[in-house]
Motif scaffolding. Structure first.
Motif, PDB file in Angstrom:
ATOM      1  N   ARG A 106      10.162  -4.935   2.801  1.00 21.24           N
ATOM      2  CA  ARG A 106       9.351  -6.235   2.542  1.00 21.24           C
ATOM      3  C   ARG A 106       8.898  -7.500   3.464  1.00 21.24           C
ATOM      4  N   LEU A 107       7.314  -7.729   3.009  1.00 27.04           N
ATOM      5  CA  LEU A 107       6.735  -8.448   3.741  1.00 27.04           C
ATOM      6  C   LEU A 107       6.266  -9.887   2.576  1.00 27.04           C
ATOM      7  N   ASP A 108       5.738 -10.729   3.242  1.00 27.32           N
ATOM      8  CA  ASP A 108       5.016 -11.398   2.706  1.00 27.32           C
ATOM      9  C   ASP A 108       3.504 -11.752   3.294  1.00 27.32           C
ATOM     10  N   CYS A 109       3.244 -12.415   2.180  1.00 26.99           N
ATOM     11  CA  CYS A 109       1.571 -13.229   3.398  1.00 26.99           C
ATOM     12  C   CYS A 109       1.815 -14.512   3.772  1.00 26.99           C
ATOM     13  N   VAL A 110       1.111 -15.340   4.478  1.00 31.28           N
ATOM     14  CA  VAL A 110       1.279 -16.294   5.206  1.00 31.28           C
ATOM     15  C   VAL A 110       0.167 -17.231   5.272  1.00 31.28           C
ATOM     16  N   TYR A 111      -0.270 -17.878   4.331  1.00 31.86           N
ATOM     17  CA  TYR A 111      -1.453 -18.486   4.845  1.00 31.86           C
ATOM     18  C   TYR A 111      -1.213 -20.050   5.441  1.00 31.86           C
ATOM     19  N   TYR A 112      -1.770 -20.328   6.326  1.00 31.08           N
ATOM     20  CA  TYR A 112      -2.223 -21.881   6.893  1.00 31.08           C
ATOM     21  C   TYR A 112      -3.434 -22.880   5.947  1.00 31.08           C
ATOM     22  N   LYS A 113      -2.844 -24.480   6.293  1.00 27.55           N
ATOM     23  CA  LYS A 113      -3.844 -25.301   5.982  1.00 27.55           C
ATOM     24  C   LYS A 113      -4.684 -25.123   6.794  1.00 27.55           C
ATOM     25  N   VAL A 114      -5.511 -25.161   5.881  1.00 27.59           N
ATOM     26  CA  VAL A 114      -7.056 -25.508   6.806  1.00 27.59           C
ATOM     27  C   VAL A 114      -7.620 -26.423   8.087  1.00 27.59           C
ATOM     28  N   LEU A 115      -6.594 -27.538   7.236  1.00 25.99           N
ATOM     29  CA  LEU A 115      -6.863 -28.840   7.896  1.00 25.99           C
ATOM     30  C   LEU A 115      -5.517 -29.342   9.200  1.00 25.99           C
ATOM     31  N   ASN A 116      -4.839 -28.573   8.425  1.00 24.46           N
ATOM     32  CA  ASN A 116      -3.075 -28.543   9.508  1.00 24.46           C
ATOM     33  C   ASN A 116      -2.706 -27.276   9.499  1.00 24.46           C
ATOM     34  N   ASP A 117      -2.611 -26.884  10.529  1.00 29.06           N
ATOM     35  CA  ASP A 117      -1.406 -25.346  10.932  1.00 29.06           C
ATOM     36  C   ASP A 117      -0.486 -25.355  10.410  1.00 29.06           C
ATOM     37  N   LYS A 118       0.416 -26.843  10.827  1.00 26.46           N
ATOM     38  CA  LYS A 118       2.094 -26.604  10.428  1.00 26.46           C
ATOM     39  C   LYS A 118       2.155 -26.622   8.751  1.00 26.46           C
ATOM     40  N   ASP A 119       1.510 -27.207   8.432  1.00 26.72           N
ATOM     41  CA  ASP A 119       0.847 -26.550   6.466  1.00 26.72           C
ATOM     42  C   ASP A 119       1.294 -24.809   6.008  1.00 26.72           C
ATOM     43  N   VAL A 120       2.052 -24.039   5.996  1.00 27.93           N
ATOM     44  CA  VAL A 120       2.430 -22.777   5.750  1.00 27.93           C
ATOM     45  C   VAL A 120       2.575 -22.421   3.776  1.00 27.93           C
ATOM     46  N   VAL A 121       1.857 -21.820   3.487  1.00 28.96           N
ATOM     47  CA  VAL A 121       2.709 -20.785   2.202  1.00 28.96           C
ATOM     48  C   VAL A 121       2.626 -19.520   2.397  1.00 28.96           C
ATOM     49  N   ARG A 122       3.504 -19.243   1.632  1.00 29.16           N
ATOM     50  CA  ARG A 122       3.331 -17.733   1.703  1.00 29.16           C
ATOM     51  C   ARG A 122       3.388 -17.015   0.102  1.00 29.16           C
ATOM     52  N   GLN A 123       3.443 -15.854   0.361  1.00 22.27           N
ATOM     53  CA  GLN A 123       2.972 -15.534  -1.289  1.00 22.27           C
ATOM     54  C   GLN A 123       3.237 -13.601  -1.312  1.00 22.27           C
ATOM     55  N   SER A 124       4.756 -12.713  -2.388  1.00 23.69           N
ATOM     56  CA  SER A 124       4.787 -11.522  -1.732  1.00 23.69           C
ATOM     57  C   SER A 124       3.047 -11.118  -2.100  1.00 23.69           C
ATOM     58  N   VAL A 125       3.005  -9.928  -0.795  1.00 23.35           N
ATOM     59  CA  VAL A 125       2.686  -9.014  -1.220  1.00 23.35           C
ATOM     60  C   VAL A 125       1.980  -7.976  -2.294  1.00 23.35           C
ATOM     61  N   LEU A 126       0.828  -7.557  -2.686  1.00 23.31           N
ATOM     62  CA  LEU A 126       0.446  -6.643  -3.283  1.00 23.31           C
ATOM     63  C   LEU A 126       0.675  -5.718  -3.735  1.00 23.31           C
ATOM     64  N   SER A 127       0.399  -4.909  -2.197  1.00 17.99           N
ATOM     65  CA  SER A 127       1.167  -3.799  -2.233  1.00 17.99           C
ATOM     66  C   SER A 127       0.645  -3.266  -0.785  1.00 17.99           C
ATOM     67  N   VAL A 128       0.936  -2.233  -0.552  1.00 13.59           N
ATOM     68  CA  VAL A 128       1.067  -1.418   0.603  1.00 13.59           C
ATOM     69  C   VAL A 128       0.299  -0.917   0.937  1.00 13.59           C
ATOM     70  N   ASP A 129      -0.021   1.241   1.677  1.00 12.37           N
ATOM     71  CA  ASP A 129      -0.597   1.780   2.519  1.00 12.37           C
ATOM     72  C   ASP A 129      -0.541   2.418   2.840  1.00 12.37           C
ATOM     73  N   GLU A 130      -0.924   3.753   3.238  1.00 14.33           N
ATOM     74  CA  GLU A 130      -1.036   3.970   4.353  1.00 14.33           C
ATOM     75  C   GLU A 130      -2.669   4.561   4.735  1.00 14.33           C
ATOM     76  N   PHE A 131      -2.898   4.556   5.939  1.00 14.54           N
ATOM     77  CA  PHE A 131      -4.713   4.834   5.638  1.00 14.54           C
ATOM     78  C   PHE A 131      -5.087   5.354   6.849  1.00 14.54           C
ATOM     79  N   ASP A 132      -5.643   6.157   6.682  1.00  9.26           N
ATOM     80  CA  ASP A 132      -6.567   6.136   8.346  1.00  9.26           C
ATOM     81  C   ASP A 132      -5.796   7.464   9.187  1.00  9.26           C
ATOM     82  N   GLY A 133      -4.033   7.950   8.454  1.00  5.54           N
ATOM     83  CA  GLY A 133      -2.901   7.736   9.643  1.00  5.54           C
ATOM     84  C   GLY A 133      -2.999   7.368  10.235  1.00  5.54           C
ATOM     85  N   PHE A 134      -3.545   5.892  10.407  1.00  2.00           N
ATOM     86  CA  PHE A 134      -3.336   5.415  12.389  1.00  2.00           C
ATOM     87  C   PHE A 134      -3.264   3.819  11.271  1.00  2.00           C
ATOM     88  N   ARG A 135      -3.286   3.808  10.375  1.00  2.00           N
ATOM     89  CA  ARG A 135      -3.191   2.680  10.201  1.00  2.00           C
ATOM     90  C   ARG A 135      -2.156   2.081   8.546  1.00  2.00           C
TER      91      ARG A 135
END
Length: 599
Positions: A106-135
């Motif tokens: 269970r993961l969230d995507c986390v974003y910080y505000k451009v002018l204030n990196d203390k201001d943080v928001v989080r949103q649920s990821v849309l999807s997760v997939d295996e990629f190229d066998g290594f990433r």
């Protein structure tokens, strides 16, 4: 006398002797080491070894805190995920992660505000997939307004109050319209896929304008440190550039796993270029040239033999490759029907589906249909994806068919004569497997309409849709992948072949493709969001409205036209329907192979 008293006073008032200090430091060191060993042996803190494998690039944005190291629900150690690269698409943000991520994480995507990196928001990821066998690839929503796209990942349930942000390394967010996005080994060359080259569609381009750069780091930060090897481009076409491999890479394939590659626009005159382009591996040439501009890149090269299983019993006679987006319900019928016609191996390039395709692929593979799903997160790159698939299938398949999941091969003449159709398609291509001239078989398409239906047919498209347009439209191809031109140039419907080889047009009376192009509105309207082909505009764009890639008279809005059910109906054609019902129905249950049993 006075000096002796001064030395005595110094010895008297010195708080600690050197021996005392060393003894105390040794004691503290030993105590710390003992505590560390106790920590490692504790059952409450088992280490996830997957997080400790080496990576080839500088670790990227991480969220560091005491809470990120322990799973609040399971008591397991959870280190921050390493986001290697970020790509901003029109409708989502793609994160390339160097760790393996499980579906139940269970993961969230986390974003910080451009002018204030203390201001943080989080949103649920849309999807997760295996990629190229290594990433792994993680799709996040586009960042909120005034928040940076330099997003990170956070385990669900962890707090953000005490998180310390580390934005000093790898803050780059790549724009999708100019990016080297994938690459593959091909013998002594590397095939590199790039968006934003602005090469002419359907035409071969001048390779002398490009070079390839190989290295173990990103070049987006503008620094020159770290080694870089450069080689000449051999061919270039559309979104594909093929370059020779540096000698050191070619001789040490296993030790160069994960090497990053990009494309360099080379403005140097040809005479200078000939002198300098022989893989810059020695002395002062072991760096990136100031005169050249390297494209941003997320592409890495991996030796396919390290993660793909080779067949020991020769090649399959006939394989199929397709690219799709949210067409999981169509897969069962398409694969089961064509497997009956003789297709032995399936390559499904999934272009960001979110409709449960993985479960269907696993179910089909469990039933021995030999299906593999390849995550292809690059939108509007169907031609490049087919080039990639041709490379991938070449070692496994004699012939590969490139057609869509709404297209079905049909043998009208043989079926009317009552001949059973099992393995007919495989037998057809096998007749030309030893040909010294034929490398592609082209089949024309009939486009079917909604046929009076208002809901998807329960027995599948081959049975439900029976009314079509009079004339054929375009064609689809089955090719010999080892006989394709080294540019891998294709226009979806057919490939450029090696010199000396030609294509064969099969007569319509003997074989045709039923293209169920205009289905019931509920199904058809999904195409409005975007198309997978590179050079075909999306339905919502006001361009090329007279093109055969669009529905005639439909316009640019996903609004059902009047009488849609009766449109595109000029000829009633029940040939394939009658054939399927006569040959593929289970006599015991009365159902077709792809029909889901009623619970």
């Amino acid at each position: 006398m006075e000096s002796e008293q001064r030395l005595k006073r110094k010895r008297t008032y010195r708080p600690y002797s050197r021996a005392h200090f060393l003894s105390l430091r040794s004691f503290i060191f030993c105590l710390s080491f003992f505590v560390f060993l106790m920590f490692l042996s504790s059952e409450r803190f088992p280490i996830r070894t997957v997080s400790f494998h080496p990576v080839l690039t500088v670790p990227s944005l991480s969220i560091l805190s005491k809470s990120s190291f322990q799973d609040s629900s399971h008591g397991k150690l959870r280190l921050p995920l390493r986001v290697e690269d970020r790509v901003l698409f029109p409708d989502h943000l793609l994160l390339l992660v160097s760790d393996k991520i499980h579906e139940d994480d269970r993961l969230d995507c986390v974003y910080y505000k451009v002018l204030n990196d203390k201001d943080v928001v989080r949103q649920s990821v849309l999807s997760v997939d295996e990629f190229d066998g290594f990433r792994s690839v993680v799709r996040c929503p586009t960042p909120p307004w005034n928040y940076s796209a330099a997003a990170a990942l956070m385990w669900r349930g962890d707090g953000v109050d005490d998180y310390s942000w580390s934005f000093r390394s790898n803050q780059t967010v790549h724009s999708w319209d100019r990016l080297v996005y994938d690459a593959a080994f091909d013998g002594k060359t590397a095939v590199v896929f790039a968006k934003g080259l602005n090469l002419r569609p359907h035409k071969e381009s001048d390779p002398t304008k490009f070079m390839c750069q190989f290295g173990l780091k990103n070049w987006d930060d503008g620094e020159d440190e770290g080694f870089a090897l450069m080689t000449e481009a051999v061919v270039a076409a559309q979104e594909v550039v093929r370059c020779s491999l540096p000698r050191s890479v070619r001789l040490n394939m296993d030790s160069t796993q994960g090497i990053r590659v990009t494309i360099v626009h080379d403005p140097m005159p040809s005479a200078v270029r000939i002198h300098n382009s022989r893989s810059y591996e020695h002395g002062r040439n072991q760096r990136r040239l100031k005169e050249n501009v390297a494209m941003p890149s997320v592409a890495k090269l991996y030796n396919p033999t390290s993660y793909q299983t080779k067949r020991n019993q020769g090649k399959y006679e006939l394989c199929a490759c397709t690219m799709l987006w949210n067409q999981a319900p169509a897969l069962r019928e398409w694969i089961m029907y064509h497997a009956w016609l003789g297709v032995e191996r399936w390559f499904i390039y999934d272009n960001n589906s979110n409709d449960g395709i993985q479960e269907i692929v696993e179910e089909l593979d469990f039933q021995d249909y030999n299906v593999s799903r390849h995550t292809w997160p690059w939108i509007k790159t169907q031609e490049a994806g087919f080039s990639h698939c041709a490379l991938r299938a070449r070692d496994e398949c004699k012939w590969v068919g490139f057609f869509d999941v709404d297209e079905f091969y049909y043998f009208p003449l043989l079926h009317r004569r009552g001949l059973q159709g099992q393995n007919l398609l495989r037998s057809l291509v096998a007749n030309y497997s030893s040909s010294d001239s034929v490398a592609e078989i082209r089949t024309a398409c009939h486009s079917f309409g909604p046929s009076g239906l208002s809901s998807p047919p329960s027995q599948g498209v081959t049975v439900g849709y029976t009314c079509r347009l009079q004339n054929t439209e375009r064609h689809k191809s089955i090719v010999r992948p080892d006989l394709l031109n080294e540019t891998l140039l294709n226009v979806v419907h057919h490939f450029e072949l090696k010199k000396g080889f030609r294509y064969l047009n099969v007569p319509e009376s003997s074989i045709i493709i039923n293209h169920y192009k205009y289905q019931v509105w509920k199904t058809f309207r999904a195409k409005f969001f975007r198309r997978v082909a590179t050079y075909v505009v999306d339905w919502q764009e006001n361009q090329n409205q007279g093109s055969k890639d669009r529905a005639p008279g439909l316009g640019t809005e996903a609004i059902e036209p009047p009488n849609w059910q009766k449109q595109f109906c000029e000829v009633w054609d029940t040939g394939l329907r009658d054939f399927v019902l006569a040959n593929l129905v289970d006599p015991a249950t009365g159902s077709l192979p792809w029909e889901k049993p009623l619970l």
